[in-house]
Design a protein around this motif. Structure first.
Motif, short mmCIF file in Angstrom:
data_model
loop_
_atom_site.label_atom_id
_atom_site.label_comp_id
_atom_site.label_asym_id
_atom_site.label_seq_id
_atom_site.Cartn_x
_atom_site.Cartn_y
_atom_site.Cartn_z
N UNK A 195 1.00 -1.06 0.08
CA UNK A 195 0.22 -0.04 0.01
C UNK A 195 0.95 1.19 0.10
N UNK A 196 0.53 2.17 -0.71
CA UNK A 196 1.15 3.39 -0.98
C UNK A 196 0.42 4.64 -0.30
N UNK A 197 1.20 5.34 0.46
CA UNK A 197 0.88 6.40 1.08
C UNK A 197 1.53 7.88 0.58
N UNK A 198 0.77 8.64 -0.28
CA UNK A 198 1.23 9.80 -0.80
C UNK A 198 1.11 10.98 0.16
N UNK A 199 2.08 11.92 0.45
CA UNK A 199 1.89 12.87 1.30
C UNK A 199 2.44 13.99 0.77
N UNK A 200 1.76 15.29 1.10
CA UNK A 200 2.18 16.77 0.83
C UNK A 200 2.51 17.49 1.98
N UNK A 201 3.58 17.62 2.19
CA UNK A 201 4.05 18.47 3.38
C UNK A 201 4.01 19.94 3.37
N UNK A 202 3.33 20.69 4.07
CA UNK A 202 3.15 22.08 4.41
C UNK A 202 3.81 22.56 5.74
N UNK A 203 4.61 23.28 5.98
CA UNK A 203 4.96 23.88 7.20
C UNK A 203 5.38 25.26 7.33
N UNK A 204 5.51 25.93 8.57
CA UNK A 204 5.73 27.32 8.63
C UNK A 204 7.12 27.56 8.53
N UNK A 205 8.01 26.53 8.59
CA UNK A 205 9.45 26.87 8.57
C UNK A 205 9.99 25.57 7.72
N UNK A 206 11.07 25.69 6.87
CA UNK A 206 11.72 24.65 6.21
C UNK A 206 12.17 23.68 7.18
N UNK A 207 12.57 24.00 8.39
CA UNK A 207 13.27 23.03 9.26
C UNK A 207 12.26 21.79 9.67
N UNK A 208 11.03 22.52 9.79
CA UNK A 208 10.14 21.19 10.06
C UNK A 208 9.81 20.10 9.10
N UNK A 209 9.86 20.84 7.72
CA UNK A 209 9.78 19.88 6.79
C UNK A 209 10.86 18.85 6.74
N UNK A 210 12.16 19.24 7.00
CA UNK A 210 13.46 18.18 6.97
C UNK A 210 13.23 17.43 8.12
N UNK A 211 12.87 18.10 9.10
CA UNK A 211 12.70 17.12 10.56
C UNK A 211 11.74 16.05 10.20
N UNK A 212 10.51 16.29 9.58
CA UNK A 212 9.50 15.35 9.30
C UNK A 212 9.80 14.23 8.35
N UNK A 213 10.67 14.91 7.35
CA UNK A 213 11.14 13.97 6.43
C UNK A 213 12.07 12.85 6.90
N UNK A 214 13.27 13.69 7.93
CA UNK A 214 14.16 12.48 8.52
C UNK A 214 13.18 11.31 9.36
N UNK A 215 12.23 12.05 10.20
CA UNK A 215 11.66 11.01 11.05
C UNK A 215 10.69 9.95 10.29
N UNK A 216 10.10 10.27 9.21
CA UNK A 216 9.35 9.41 8.47
C UNK A 216 9.89 8.32 7.88
N UNK A 217 11.22 8.73 7.32
CA UNK A 217 11.96 7.84 6.62
C UNK A 217 12.21 6.38 7.73
N UNK A 218 12.24 6.90 9.07
CA UNK A 218 12.36 5.80 10.05
C UNK A 218 11.18 4.83 10.42
N UNK A 219 10.05 5.39 9.77
CA UNK A 219 8.87 4.24 10.17
C UNK A 219 9.09 3.23 9.01
N UNK A 220 8.86 2.19 9.73
CA UNK A 220 8.91 0.96 8.75
C UNK A 220 7.72 -0.10 9.24
N UNK A 221 6.74 -0.03 8.14
CA UNK A 221 5.78 -1.07 8.56
C UNK A 221 5.68 -1.84 7.30
#
Ligand code: GDP
Length: 470
Positions: free
Chosen positions: A367-393
């Motif tokens: 199953x594929x989940x497509x996401x679009x990420x919007x944030x108030x600062x670029x830092x949040x996007x990078x932080x989110x991207x980093x953590x989401x890469x660690x989710x492994x289901x």
């Protein structure tokens, strides 16, 4: 059975009850009952093959290798406002080898062709990604190559980023045109750096994206751009079979006072001819006349060519699929059925892609989940991207199809619709008009204050354990 005849299951169940047969939604029925039902619907079961033709955009072509010839690439120009998209389209149009016959008065039909080194290139004549995304949302895969225009004196701007997201999501090849090179203060290296930061690494820097420096206004570098398009097209080996009935998509359509419904069709395979019967979107017709981009009346249109046609029964939508069939009855039946289906779809709630029903996706594969990420600062996007890469289901994958700083925009909704994505916002607002559009398009927007709350929800959704929101 309901699926096969394109009727809502609830409707079929009602009819069955009327026949004193109790059935549930997930049950299949036997031949005898199917025949009874078919009678109720005035269908001939033998006609099932015809019912399938009503999904003609899903027909997969198989052409023999020896029937294939190369076709022109189809190119769309995207980029930030005022970076020179329209000027570039005009300059390229005027660079064409004008056919001397008929005076060659160019006519806007939504696409035009130019010839370079004896080979043609087709340009979609509506710059920007709104039209592009609308078409893609309707399933049309029209464009092969996106020219990303970036002004050398301005650099990467918000719509440049959006255009990159759209181009990537559509899996088109990208060529960067660094425009306005004539302006003092033009800084192509800065553009290269900014785009490298966004993952578009130029060939000179060891990447695979061609960058071409141009001045659309001064007509400089245009030949080089056209040649680059041809090199990229050649690698893609774009082929089509001219010896079959035409298929294609609508680029533009409108109601003309004198001529009735008019549509520009981009032929993607086969040859389109005057007198051909066709189904398009939820309507049909017979080609009464065809006009090319030079205003000439023509009798045939080949793959990769756009033509304006008349002879439609109604006005289709941009992005609608088009296909030629043998006779009038076939195309009329197909259009009837598609109209019913469109009606059913409007009256049954639209399919919505949301976190909650992610797990219930009917899919045998991952199953594929497509996401679009919007944030108030670029830092949040990078932080989110980093953590989401660690989710492994197991059995579930995440793909981030777009990111951006700032409030959720109409453009995000269109991208989400076209890519079946969910929008995740951190510390950003959603204007009421955008929320309205999201509702209309069936796009889910989830906003969070804190990143790990979003991560929790996404992980839970992937595992099928999300608590519903009330
Ligand atoms: P669009 O919004 O991306 O379609 O941009 P336009 O094509 O309308 O161009 C915006 C402005 O930039 C117009 O005033 C153009 O004349 C100007 N422009 C476009 N290309 C060039 C160029 O190569 N050099 C210079 N100096 N101006 C340009």
């Amino acid at each position: 059975f309901a699926d096969q005849i394109n009727k809502p299951a609830s409707d079929v169940i009602k009819k069955l009850m009327f026949l004193k047969i109790m059935a549930t939604k997930n049950q299949s029925i036997d031949r005898e009952n199917a025949e009874l039902l078919a009678m109720e619907y005035n269908l001939d079961l033998q006609d099932e093959v015809v019912t399938d033709l009503t999904r003609f955009e899903e027909i997969i072509e198989t052409d023999k290798e020896e029937d294939l010839v190369s076709r022109p690439p189809v190119v769309t120009i995207m980029g930030h406002v005022d970076h020179g998209k329209t000027t570039l389209l005009d300059t390229i149009r005027h660079s064409r080898v004008v056919s001397t016959e008929a005076g060659g008065i160019t006519q806007h039909i939504g696409a035009y062709q130019v010839e370079k080194n004896g080979k043609k290139i087709t340009f979609i004549d509506t710059p920007g990604h709104a039209a592009f995304t609308e078409m893609r949302a309707r399933g049309a895969r029209i464009t092969d190559i996106v020219i990303l225009v970036v002004a050398a004196d301005d650099g990467v701007m918000p719509q440049t980023r959006e255009a990159i997201d759209h181009a990537k999501a559509s899996q088109c090849e990208i060529i960067v045109a660094v425009n306005k090179m004539d302006v003092p203060g033009a800084n192509p290296d800065r553009v290269k750096q900014q785009l490298a930061d966004l993952g578009l690494l130029s060939e000179e820097w060891g990447g695979d994206i061609p960058f071409v420096e141009v001045s659309a206004l001064k007509n400089q570098g245009i030949d080089n751009l056209l040649e680059t398009i041809q090199v990229v097209a050649e690698l893609k080996e774009l082929k089509a079979n001219p010896n079959r009935q035409a298929t294609g998509s609508v680029i533009e359509a409108r109601l003309d006072k004198g001529r009735g419904p008019v549509a520009t069709i981009l032929v993607d395979n086969g040859t389109l001819r005057v007198q051909d019967y066709f189904a398009v979107g939820a309507t049909y017709g017979k080609v009464r006349a065809m006009t090319n981009d030079l205003g000439d009346q023509i009798k045939e249109a080949e793959p990769g060519q756009a033509v304006e046609i008349i002879g439609l029964n109604d006005v289709p939508l941009a992005g609608d699929p088009f296909r030629v069939f043998e006779d009038e009855k076939t195309v009329r039946d197909i259009a009837d059925e598609r109209q019913n289906r469109a009606f059913d779809k409007q009256h049954n709630s639209k399919e919505v892609m949301s976190l909650e029903d992610f797990f219930n996706q009917a899919s045998d594969d991952t199953k594929k989940m497509n996401l679009i990420i919007k944030a108030d600062v670029q830092g949040s996007i990078e932080a989110f991207r980093g953590s989401i890469g660690k989710i492994d289901v197991e059995g579930a994958d995440i793909d981030i199809v777009g990111t951006g700083v700032g409030a959720v925009t109409d453009g995000d909704i269109l991208l989400a619709e076209a890519s079946s994505a969910i929008i995740i916002g951190f510390g950003v607002g959603v204007p009421a008009s955008v929320r309205e559009l999201a509702k209309e398009k069936g796009v889910e927007i989830r906003t969070y204050r804190i990143i790990y709350e979003a991560l929790d929800d996404i992980e839970a959704a992937m595992k099928g354990m999300l608590d519903p929101v009330f």
